[in-house]
Design a protein around this motif. Sequence first.
Motif, PDB file in Angstrom:
ATOM      1  N   SER A  15     -26.575  27.262 -15.599  1.00 58.70           N
ATOM      2  CA  SER A  15     -27.396  27.790 -16.687  1.00 58.70           C
ATOM      3  C   SER A  15     -27.639  26.732 -17.764  1.00 58.70           C
ATOM      4  O   SER A  15     -28.714  26.684 -18.342  1.00 58.70           O
ATOM      5  CB  SER A  15     -26.759  29.039 -17.288  1.00 58.70           C
ATOM      6  OG  SER A  15     -25.469  28.759 -17.759  1.00 58.70           O
ATOM      7  N   SER A  16     -26.657  25.873 -18.027  1.00 60.19           N
ATOM      8  CA  SER A  16     -26.848  24.764 -18.959  1.00 60.19           C
ATOM      9  C   SER A  16     -25.817  23.695 -18.644  1.00 60.19           C
ATOM     10  O   SER A  16     -24.759  23.975 -18.092  1.00 60.19           O
ATOM     11  CB  SER A  16     -26.713  25.232 -20.409  1.00 60.19           C
ATOM     12  OG  SER A  16     -25.388  25.617 -20.670  1.00 60.19           O
ATOM     13  N   SER A  17     -26.140  22.459 -18.993  1.00 57.67           N
ATOM     14  CA  SER A  17     -25.187  21.370 -18.757  1.00 57.67           C
ATOM     15  C   SER A  17     -25.362  20.292 -19.806  1.00 57.67           C
ATOM     16  O   SER A  17     -26.422  20.183 -20.435  1.00 57.67           O
ATOM     17  CB  SER A  17     -25.384  20.782 -17.363  1.00 57.67           C
ATOM     18  OG  SER A  17     -26.624  20.137 -17.262  1.00 57.67           O
ATOM     19  N   LYS A  18     -24.317  19.500 -19.984  1.00 59.39           N
ATOM     20  CA  LYS A  18     -24.366  18.364 -20.896  1.00 59.39           C
ATOM     21  C   LYS A  18     -23.482  17.256 -20.310  1.00 59.39           C
ATOM     22  O   LYS A  18     -22.534  17.535 -19.576  1.00 59.39           O
ATOM     23  CB  LYS A  18     -23.926  18.744 -22.303  1.00 59.39           C
ATOM     24  CG  LYS A  18     -22.538  19.301 -22.412  1.00 59.39           C
ATOM     25  CD  LYS A  18     -22.248  19.730 -23.824  1.00 59.39           C
ATOM     26  CE  LYS A  18     -20.880  20.395 -23.883  1.00 59.39           C
ATOM     27  NZ  LYS A  18     -20.560  20.844 -25.211  1.00 59.39           N
ATOM     28  N   PRO A  19     -23.795  16.001 -20.602  1.00 62.77           N
ATOM     29  CA  PRO A  19     -23.036  14.886 -20.026  1.00 62.77           C
ATOM     30  C   PRO A  19     -21.574  14.893 -20.460  1.00 62.77           C
ATOM     31  O   PRO A  19     -21.243  15.333 -21.562  1.00 62.77           O
ATOM     32  CB  PRO A  19     -23.740  13.648 -20.551  1.00 62.77           C
ATOM     33  CG  PRO A  19     -24.981  14.100 -21.204  1.00 62.77           C
ATOM     34  CD  PRO A  19     -24.899  15.558 -21.429  1.00 62.77           C
ATOM     35  N   ALA A  20     -20.726  14.403 -19.570  1.00 61.83           N
ATOM     36  CA  ALA A  20     -19.297  14.300 -19.869  1.00 61.83           C
ATOM     37  C   ALA A  20     -18.817  12.909 -19.483  1.00 61.83           C
ATOM     38  O   ALA A  20     -19.422  12.235 -18.658  1.00 61.83           O
ATOM     39  CB  ALA A  20     -18.520  15.360 -19.091  1.00 61.83           C
ATOM     40  N   ALA A  21     -17.724  12.495 -20.088  1.00 56.52           N
ATOM     41  CA  ALA A  21     -17.140  11.199 -19.756  1.00 56.52           C
ATOM     42  C   ALA A  21     -16.413  11.314 -18.419  1.00 56.52           C
ATOM     43  O   ALA A  21     -15.751  12.306 -18.141  1.00 56.52           O
ATOM     44  CB  ALA A  21     -16.161  10.775 -20.843  1.00 56.52           C
ATOM     45  N   GLY A  22     -16.559  10.317 -17.577  1.00 61.23           N
ATOM     46  CA  GLY A  22     -15.864  10.296 -16.303  1.00 61.23           C
ATOM     47  C   GLY A  22     -16.814  10.066 -15.150  1.00 61.23           C
ATOM     48  O   GLY A  22     -18.039  10.057 -15.311  1.00 61.23           O
ATOM     49  N   ILE A  23     -16.216   9.849 -13.977  1.00 61.90           N
ATOM     50  CA  ILE A  23     -16.999   9.626 -12.765  1.00 61.90           C
ATOM     51  C   ILE A  23     -16.476  10.525 -11.656  1.00 61.90           C
ATOM     52  O   ILE A  23     -15.345  11.002 -11.697  1.00 61.90           O
ATOM     53  CB  ILE A  23     -16.945   8.148 -12.316  1.00 61.90           C
ATOM     54  CG1 ILE A  23     -15.517   7.716 -12.046  1.00 61.90           C
ATOM     55  CG2 ILE A  23     -17.594   7.246 -13.336  1.00 61.90           C
ATOM     56  CD1 ILE A  23     -15.396   6.362 -11.398  1.00 61.90           C
ATOM     57  N   CYS A  24     -17.301  10.717 -10.659  1.00 62.65           N
ATOM     58  CA  CYS A  24     -16.947  11.539  -9.506  1.00 62.65           C
ATOM     59  C   CYS A  24     -15.984  10.765  -8.609  1.00 62.65           C
ATOM     60  O   CYS A  24     -16.187   9.580  -8.342  1.00 62.65           O
ATOM     61  CB  CYS A  24     -18.213  11.906  -8.735  1.00 62.65           C
ATOM     62  SG  CYS A  24     -17.917  12.873  -7.241  1.00 62.65           S
ATOM     63  N   GLY A  29     -20.562   8.907  -8.863  1.00 66.00           N
ATOM     64  CA  GLY A  29     -21.641   9.290  -9.785  1.00 66.00           C
ATOM     65  C   GLY A  29     -21.094   9.790 -11.107  1.00 66.00           C
ATOM     66  O   GLY A  29     -19.896   9.942 -11.298  1.00 66.00           O
ATOM     67  N   GLY A  30     -21.990  10.055 -12.036  1.00 65.59           N
ATOM     68  CA  GLY A  30     -21.607  10.551 -13.353  1.00 65.59           C
ATOM     69  C   GLY A  30     -21.187  12.008 -13.310  1.00 65.59           C
ATOM     70  O   GLY A  30     -21.460  12.735 -12.363  1.00 65.59           O
ATOM     71  N   ALA A  31     -20.524  12.445 -14.375  1.00 64.70           N
ATOM     72  CA  ALA A  31     -20.051  13.826 -14.462  1.00 64.70           C
ATOM     73  C   ALA A  31     -20.747  14.543 -15.604  1.00 64.70           C
ATOM     74  O   ALA A  31     -21.215  13.916 -16.551  1.00 64.70           O
ATOM     75  CB  ALA A  31     -18.552  13.863 -14.666  1.00 64.70           C
ATOM     76  N   SER A  32     -20.830  15.863 -15.502  1.00 63.40           N
ATOM     77  CA  SER A  32     -21.369  16.678 -16.578  1.00 63.40           C
ATOM     78  C   SER A  32     -20.639  18.008 -16.622  1.00 63.40           C
ATOM     79  O   SER A  32     -20.142  18.488 -15.618  1.00 63.40           O
ATOM     80  CB  SER A  32     -22.873  16.910 -16.400  1.00 63.40           C
ATOM     81  OG  SER A  32     -23.116  17.705 -15.271  1.00 63.40           O
ATOM     82  N   VAL A  33     -20.570  18.578 -17.820  1.00 58.85           N
ATOM     83  CA  VAL A  33     -19.971  19.898 -18.013  1.00 58.85           C
ATOM     84  C   VAL A  33     -21.095  20.915 -17.913  1.00 58.85           C
ATOM     85  O   VAL A  33     -22.119  20.788 -18.575  1.00 58.85           O
ATOM     86  CB  VAL A  33     -19.277  20.001 -19.383  1.00 58.85           C
ATOM     87  CG1 VAL A  33     -18.726  21.394 -19.606  1.00 58.85           C
ATOM     88  CG2 VAL A  33     -18.172  18.970 -19.502  1.00 58.85           C
TER      89      VAL A  33
END
Length: 69
Positions: A15-24, A29-33
């Motif tokens: 429903s919604s997401s925002k960038p987060a610190a960290g990698i997969c 790849g990048g991570a998001s909450v």
Amino acid sequence: MVFFCFLVDQRRRVSSSKPAAGICSRCGGGASVADMKTETRFCYVPFYWKYWRAIICTFCGAVLKSYRR
């Protein structure tokens, strides 16, 4: 009763997401909450919803960690 198994399915939606610190850990790849919604349907009619938050990979879509809101 095998026919019953094909009438029930689940869908996950972001429903919604925002960038987060960290990698997969799988692909790098990048991570998001993300705020997630799981919808259980019977004959294409939703009858159960569950809202939860997860850390997902932006590249491969893997759920890295999940927790309740």
